[in-house]
Design a protein around this motif. Sequence first.
Motif, short mmCIF file in Angstrom:
data_model
loop_
_atom_site.label_atom_id
_atom_site.label_comp_id
_atom_site.label_asym_id
_atom_site.label_seq_id
_atom_site.Cartn_x
_atom_site.Cartn_y
_atom_site.Cartn_z
N ASN A 1 0.80 -1.23 0.00
CA ASN A 1 0.00 0.00 0.00
C ASN A 1 0.83 1.28 0.00
N ASN A 2 2.15 1.11 -0.06
CA ASN A 2 3.06 2.26 -0.04
C ASN A 2 2.78 3.18 1.16
N ASP A 3 2.47 2.55 2.29
CA ASP A 3 2.19 3.31 3.52
C ASP A 3 3.52 3.63 4.20
N LYS A 4 3.92 4.89 4.14
CA LYS A 4 5.24 5.31 4.62
C LYS A 4 5.40 5.10 6.13
N LYS A 5 4.29 5.04 6.86
CA LYS A 5 4.39 4.85 8.31
C LYS A 5 5.01 3.50 8.66
N PHE A 6 4.99 2.59 7.68
CA PHE A 6 5.51 1.25 7.94
C PHE A 6 6.85 0.99 7.25
N ASP A 7 7.45 2.04 6.71
CA ASP A 7 8.72 1.88 6.00
C ASP A 7 9.83 1.31 6.87
N SER A 8 9.84 1.69 8.14
CA SER A 8 10.92 1.20 9.01
C SER A 8 10.85 -0.32 9.16
N TYR A 9 9.64 -0.86 9.14
CA TYR A 9 9.49 -2.31 9.26
C TYR A 9 9.90 -3.00 7.96
N LYS A 10 9.61 -2.34 6.85
CA LYS A 10 10.06 -2.87 5.55
C LYS A 10 11.59 -2.95 5.53
N GLN A 11 12.24 -1.90 5.99
CA GLN A 11 13.71 -1.89 6.02
C GLN A 11 14.26 -3.01 6.91
N LYS A 12 13.60 -3.21 8.06
CA LYS A 12 14.07 -4.27 8.97
C LYS A 12 13.81 -5.65 8.38
N ALA A 13 12.68 -5.81 7.70
CA ALA A 13 12.38 -7.09 7.06
C ALA A 13 13.43 -7.39 5.98
N GLU A 14 13.80 -6.35 5.24
CA GLU A 14 14.77 -6.56 4.16
C GLU A 14 16.18 -6.78 4.70
N GLN A 15 16.51 -6.15 5.82
CA GLN A 15 17.79 -6.43 6.47
C GLN A 15 17.85 -7.90 6.88
N PHE A 16 16.73 -8.40 7.37
CA PHE A 16 16.65 -9.81 7.74
C PHE A 16 16.89 -10.70 6.52
N MET A 17 16.22 -10.40 5.41
CA MET A 17 16.40 -11.19 4.19
C MET A 17 17.86 -11.18 3.75
N CYS A 18 18.51 -10.04 3.88
CA CYS A 18 19.92 -9.93 3.49
C CYS A 18 20.81 -10.80 4.36
N ARG A 19 20.38 -11.06 5.60
CA ARG A 19 21.16 -11.95 6.47
C ARG A 19 20.91 -13.42 6.15
N ILE A 20 19.88 -13.70 5.37
CA ILE A 20 19.52 -15.08 5.03
C ILE A 20 20.07 -15.49 3.66
N LEU A 21 20.02 -14.61 2.69
CA LEU A 21 20.41 -14.95 1.32
C LEU A 21 21.88 -15.38 1.26
N PRO A 22 22.18 -16.50 0.62
CA PRO A 22 23.55 -17.03 0.65
C PRO A 22 24.58 -16.18 -0.09
N ASN A 23 24.14 -15.41 -1.09
CA ASN A 23 25.10 -14.59 -1.86
C ASN A 23 25.03 -13.11 -1.49
N SER A 24 24.42 -12.82 -0.34
CA SER A 24 24.35 -11.44 0.14
C SER A 24 25.61 -11.10 0.91
N PRO A 25 26.14 -9.88 0.74
CA PRO A 25 27.36 -9.49 1.49
C PRO A 25 27.15 -9.45 2.99
N SER A 26 25.92 -9.32 3.44
CA SER A 26 25.65 -9.28 4.88
C SER A 26 25.06 -10.59 5.40
N SER A 27 25.17 -11.67 4.60
CA SER A 27 24.61 -12.95 5.02
C SER A 27 25.32 -13.47 6.26
#
Length: 486
Positions: free
Chosen positions: A291-317
Amino acid sequence: MSLFFLISAVLSLSTSIGNVHFVQAANPNYRDALAKSILFFQGQRSGKLSSQQITWRSNSALSDGRPANVDLTGGYYDGGDNVKFNFPMAFTTTMLSWGSLEYSKKMGSQLTNARTAIRWSANYLLKCARATPDRLYVGVGDPNVDHKCWERPEDMDTARTVYWVSPSNPGSDVAGETAAALAAASMVFRKVDPKYSKLLIRTAKKVFQFAIQYRGAYSDSLGSAVCPFYCSYSGYKDELVWGAAWLLRATNDVFYFNFLKSMGGDSPDIFSWDNKFAGAYALLSRRAVLNNDKKFDSYKQKAEQFMCRILPNSPSSSTQYTKGGLMFKLPQSNLQYVASITFLLTTYSKYMSATQHTFNCGNLVVTSSTLRNLAKRQVDYILGVNPLKMSYMVGYGPSYPKRIHHRGSSLPSLASHPTTISCKAGFQSFYYSSNPNPNILVGAVVGGPNQNDEFQDDRDDYSHSEPATYINGAIVGPIAYFANVK
């Protein structure tokens, strides 16, 4: 054994990311796996059984709650034992509900069965929350006594001690998770059973209020009754965030949003019955991505940081993978983490796909397909696309674990052995036997292989051979996603 194996010379090939080798093969039968993953819950039922397809199970624990003069019958045994631990049971209920909400259109006829499985535990959690004012019942059965016996739930003669939290002995973690479960379940039944749905959400609100008003870890209140079995190792803050996230989704009440803003949160690389932060972030990010609701952007960023820690070819895995391509988090019951994290991968991929959203892990561009492909490899590995060619779901495929660490499965049924099997006799005659279990716990996903893709199929090796409700509760959603993905 070679790191690569062929299911079919024509249909199978291998790819590599770093030193991780992923097998790509013809699709497993996801619809069959979905039906079985839900059927499993019938094998874990406590109480008076009805419409039972797993016929080697019978009524059990019909007096649960009596020591406290309340009715606490029903619910699920958590794994291979005969104890009802509400903390993981509530998480199981939340995850089954989330899967039924996200993937209802892909479940087909199995949606009704999923709702039945959810209702079985939700009914029990309602009893636990409503039986006594200022008490939340959080478990039945003394685990230390139970674990010294190997007996069928139908024969159980161990102490059915009742445990609860209260204002003077708080349990914000188990209360927060119970609130999440009831809130999530209320959404599952909103259209099909509105009266029941309203009861669930009313109770969820009261339980959550209790969780935030009387703060403390249930491990501190209950000690050896829950530790080391289901200690709240990560503390209770994650359950408060998780509970508020579910109540916000169920009610859209600004109170829960403001509460979430006041809480903050950690940056984990795991998601499980104990640590819910990543799940809350993925759940809350839905509004930002869809919904492009900016009030929830911080949670989107945290969710994506989590994904970056999971992906095997991510620099922050920060996630290990076996040579066969399985996500490997912890040695004990690793598939519980694989199942829960895979749920977040498919769900976030689904959100991304709806809006063509992408994000970056350093220089790596992550698309919905990136997450979906990794999730598919995990599900496929569990269903037999792995170096051992073994399915880790009992009763699925030609090869699966036969000696799982599970009392009811490993002991003959009442129908075939009407005489009581006593506490110690179960060990002597059946636990230490090398024979396959006489009863097949269809759909049960076990703890899984070790970090070398090895699996002994040994009943005594509970950390690898024991199934658990919270493994299946989490894997139902991803299997449903692939059962009808176009």
